[in-house]
Structures are given as C-alpha cells and as structure tokens.
Design a protein around this motif. Sequence first.
Motif, PDB file in Angstrom:
ATOM      1  N   ILE A 184     -52.658  72.471 -27.074  1.00  0.00           N
ATOM      2  CA  ILE A 184     -53.401  72.706 -28.314  1.00  0.00           C
ATOM      3  C   ILE A 184     -52.449  72.816 -29.506  1.00  0.00           C
ATOM      4  O   ILE A 184     -52.719  72.263 -30.577  1.00  0.00           O
ATOM      5  CB  ILE A 184     -54.266  73.977 -28.195  1.00  0.00           C
ATOM      6  CG1 ILE A 184     -55.425  73.748 -27.219  1.00  0.00           C
ATOM      7  CG2 ILE A 184     -54.782  74.430 -29.552  1.00  0.00           C
ATOM      8  CD1 ILE A 184     -56.492  72.783 -27.701  1.00  0.00           C
ATOM      9  N   ASP A 185     -51.326  73.502 -29.316  1.00  0.00           N
ATOM     10  CA  ASP A 185     -50.382  73.658 -30.429  1.00  0.00           C
ATOM     11  C   ASP A 185     -49.842  72.313 -30.901  1.00  0.00           C
ATOM     12  O   ASP A 185     -49.701  72.085 -32.101  1.00  0.00           O
ATOM     13  CB  ASP A 185     -49.234  74.595 -30.035  1.00  0.00           C
ATOM     14  CG  ASP A 185     -49.683  76.039 -29.881  1.00  0.00           C
ATOM     15  OD1 ASP A 185     -50.747  76.401 -30.432  1.00  0.00           O
ATOM     16  OD2 ASP A 185     -48.966  76.803 -29.207  1.00  0.00           O
ATOM     17  N   SER A 244     -53.959  76.003 -34.654  1.00  0.00           N
ATOM     18  CA  SER A 244     -54.573  75.951 -33.318  1.00  0.00           C
ATOM     19  C   SER A 244     -56.000  76.466 -33.373  1.00  0.00           C
ATOM     20  O   SER A 244     -56.886  75.948 -32.681  1.00  0.00           O
ATOM     21  CB  SER A 244     -53.756  76.781 -32.324  1.00  0.00           C
ATOM     22  OG  SER A 244     -52.464  76.246 -32.191  1.00  0.00           O
ATOM     23  N   ILE A 277     -58.472  73.806 -34.166  1.00  0.00           N
ATOM     24  CA  ILE A 277     -58.841  72.959 -33.011  1.00  0.00           C
ATOM     25  C   ILE A 277     -60.002  73.616 -32.272  1.00  0.00           C
ATOM     26  O   ILE A 277     -61.012  72.973 -31.979  1.00  0.00           O
ATOM     27  CB  ILE A 277     -57.651  72.753 -32.050  1.00  0.00           C
ATOM     28  CG1 ILE A 277     -56.440  72.179 -32.764  1.00  0.00           C
ATOM     29  CG2 ILE A 277     -58.069  71.922 -30.843  1.00  0.00           C
ATOM     30  CD1 ILE A 277     -56.479  70.719 -33.056  1.00  0.00           C
ATOM     31  N   TYR A 278     -59.845  74.901 -31.970  1.00  0.00           N
ATOM     32  CA  TYR A 278     -60.911  75.625 -31.264  1.00  0.00           C
ATOM     33  C   TYR A 278     -62.165  75.725 -32.112  1.00  0.00           C
ATOM     34  O   TYR A 278     -63.284  75.608 -31.587  1.00  0.00           O
ATOM     35  CB  TYR A 278     -60.418  77.017 -30.838  1.00  0.00           C
ATOM     36  CG  TYR A 278     -59.436  76.966 -29.702  1.00  0.00           C
ATOM     37  CD1 TYR A 278     -59.829  76.578 -28.424  1.00  0.00           C
ATOM     38  CD2 TYR A 278     -58.100  77.291 -29.904  1.00  0.00           C
ATOM     39  CE1 TYR A 278     -58.928  76.519 -27.377  1.00  0.00           C
ATOM     40  CE2 TYR A 278     -57.179  77.242 -28.865  1.00  0.00           C
ATOM     41  CZ  TYR A 278     -57.602  76.855 -27.599  1.00  0.00           C
ATOM     42  OH  TYR A 278     -56.700  76.796 -26.575  1.00  0.00           O
ATOM     43  N   SER A 316     -62.521  73.538 -27.260  1.00  0.00           N
ATOM     44  CA  SER A 316     -61.584  73.430 -26.142  1.00  0.00           C
ATOM     45  C   SER A 316     -60.781  72.139 -26.245  1.00  0.00           C
ATOM     46  O   SER A 316     -61.159  71.220 -26.974  1.00  0.00           O
ATOM     47  CB  SER A 316     -62.341  73.438 -24.799  1.00  0.00           C
ATOM     48  OG  SER A 316     -63.095  72.242 -24.649  1.00  0.00           O
ATOM     49  N   LYS A 317     -59.728  72.084 -25.493  1.00  0.00           N
ATOM     50  CA  LYS A 317     -58.908  70.873 -25.419  1.00  0.00           C
ATOM     51  C   LYS A 317     -59.709  69.724 -24.799  1.00  0.00           C
ATOM     52  O   LYS A 317     -59.594  68.569 -25.215  1.00  0.00           O
ATOM     53  CB  LYS A 317     -57.645  71.172 -24.606  1.00  0.00           C
ATOM     54  CG  LYS A 317     -56.687  70.015 -24.473  1.00  0.00           C
ATOM     55  CD  LYS A 317     -55.447  70.474 -23.705  1.00  0.00           C
ATOM     56  CE  LYS A 317     -54.738  69.334 -23.044  1.00  0.00           C
ATOM     57  NZ  LYS A 317     -53.594  69.768 -22.240  1.00  0.00           N
TER      58      LYS A 317
END
Length: 190
Positions: A33-34, A44, A47-48, A53-54
């Motif tokens: 994620i980073d 990060s 993203i969430y 989620s990834k």
Amino acid sequence: MRHKGVDKETTRRKVTEAAGRKFRKHGYAGVGIDALAKAAGVTSGAIYGHFGSKVKAFESALEAGLDEVLDALPEFQAKGDGWLEDFCEYYLGEAHQADLECGCAMASLTPEVIKFDSPQKHLYESKMQCIADQIAQGMTGEDTLGRAWSFLASLIGALNVLRACDSPALKKSLAKQFKAQILKMAKGES
C-alpha cells in the motif's frame, strides 16, 4: 477528511493508474500500500479511503487496464482488413516487450489473477469476454469467437515469452515466428 481542492475522482484515477503501473511491473505481492500511495502521490490512508483494500485497488487497476484494450481495439479495426497484422505487430513489438509498467494488462496481470478467488476471476473473465467479442467482430469466416480467444491467448503467451528472453537476436527471431503463426491461426488458415 478530504483536502480542499482535491477532486475525489481525480485522486481515484491517479491511484488506479499508479496501481496499474506498479502491479504490472512488480506483481500483486511485490507492491504494498505504501508503494502504491507513493507512486500516486497520495497517502496510504487515501488508498484505503478510495478502495478499502489492496485487493480492491488491484481490481480497479485490472478493470482499467482491460478497458484500455477494449478502447484501443476499434482504432485498430477501423484501419480495415490489415488490422489483425497491425495489432499483432504492436502487441509483440519491441516497445511493448520492454514496457512492463505501461504495457498490456492482459499479459502482465493474467498471471496475478490466477492467484485470486472468484470475484477477481469473474471480473477478468467478463472483461476478457468483451475483448474476445470485439476481436471476433473484426474477423471473418467460421468460428470467429474461438479464433479470437486463441488469438488473445497466443498473443499473451508470446509476449510473456519474449519478455522473459534476454537475447535481442532470439527475441527478434521469435517475434517474427510468433506473428506469422498467430496471424495464420487468427485468419483460419491451415
């Protein structure tokens, strides 16, 4: 909390594009994620916040990557009878072989989808069916859909073999042979 002046869709698109580049080059397991956040120029948490989620970021990148193929096909088909040759030449060309980050999601992400469960496989299957249908519409003769799937599978496999080889001379020779055989099959020639 959203930042002032930052459009949610613009951020989502930036993350999807960055995720596509990173997943294509490093694979799903090779990117955290980073790294996705850094590549997109976001946190990060962003993203969430956008994907949860990834896995969902991967799905977004997969869908966008396969949509790129769907968007490009009509441009090739508009060229007329020689479109299969043009598409094959582009797909197996040296520039496409060398560009993992911006290359085709079909070749780079198919091996990643294999490792996932049904939701991701369903997304992949649905998009690939659309791609095969589009290719079949540009073909003539018998069993166009079967030949379209074979064309896709052959191109994806051939591109991955070319990318895995180191010798420029071997790659050039193989690309020429692959193109000839793939086009023969795609046109339904014996």
